[in-house]
Design a protein around this motif. Structure first.
Motif, PDB file in Angstrom:
ATOM      1  N   LEU A  31      -4.340 -36.262 -22.200  1.00 34.92           N
ATOM      2  CA  LEU A  31      -4.384 -35.814 -20.978  1.00 34.92           C
ATOM      3  C   LEU A  31      -2.443 -36.664 -20.041  1.00 34.92           C
ATOM      4  O   LEU A  31      -2.553 -37.383 -18.900  1.00 34.92           O
ATOM      5  N   VAL A  52      -3.235 -38.246 -16.270  1.00 29.97           N
ATOM      6  CA  VAL A  52      -4.461 -39.022 -15.235  1.00 29.97           C
ATOM      7  C   VAL A  52      -5.564 -40.604 -15.768  1.00 29.97           C
ATOM      8  O   VAL A  52      -5.792 -40.265 -16.883  1.00 29.97           O
ATOM      9  N   VAL A  61      -3.016 -38.760 -10.722  1.00 26.68           N
ATOM     10  CA  VAL A  61      -1.942 -38.434 -11.991  1.00 26.68           C
ATOM     11  C   VAL A  61      -1.226 -40.174 -11.639  1.00 26.68           C
ATOM     12  O   VAL A  61      -0.795 -40.264 -10.183  1.00 26.68           O
ATOM     13  N   VAL A  93      -3.746 -30.254 -12.371  1.00 24.31           N
ATOM     14  CA  VAL A  93      -4.002 -31.216 -12.923  1.00 24.31           C
ATOM     15  C   VAL A  93      -5.966 -31.142 -12.235  1.00 24.31           C
ATOM     16  O   VAL A  93      -6.510 -31.292 -13.372  1.00 24.31           O
TER      17      VAL A  93
END
Length: 108
Positions: A31, A52, A61, A93
């Motif tokens: 991620l 992330v 984030v 996200v």
């Protein structure tokens, strides 16, 4: 997926031709997305890494970057564009993490 890959072939314009292109590399397994400005971009030689991070307080984030701004005008523009430009991706996200299966590339 095996390691980082360029997004959609690698290069794309963010704010149109006058601002120049960036290369985004996505590491979906971790991620993580890295954006690198290319020659001709108003913020050329800049790199922003977004990942992330999960902590006991929640999911966030993390945005880390480096580069140069030749003057105060560019500094202000860079910070404003970053703050506004990442709102949509941050929402995506959040949806991806909280709703498994949200992002189906075949439907985009």
């Amino acid at each position: 997926m095996a390691g980082p890959i360029p997004l959609d072939g690698g290069n794309f314009n963010v704010f149109g031709e006058p601002s120049g292109a960036i290369r985004s590399t996505v590491d979906a397994d971790n991620l993580n997305v890295t954006n690198e400005t290319l020659p001709g971009h108003v913020f050329y030689k800049g790199i922003v890494n977004r990942s992330v991070v999960e902590t006991p307080a929640g999911i966030f984030v993390r945005t880390e970057g480096f580069g140069t701004n030749p003057n105060i005008h560019n500094w202000v523009e860079n910070h404003a564009a970053g703050a506004l430009g990442f709102r949509g991706p941050d929402s995506n996200v959040r949806a991806y993490i909280t709703n498994p299966g949200f992002y189906d590339r075949t439907k985009r």
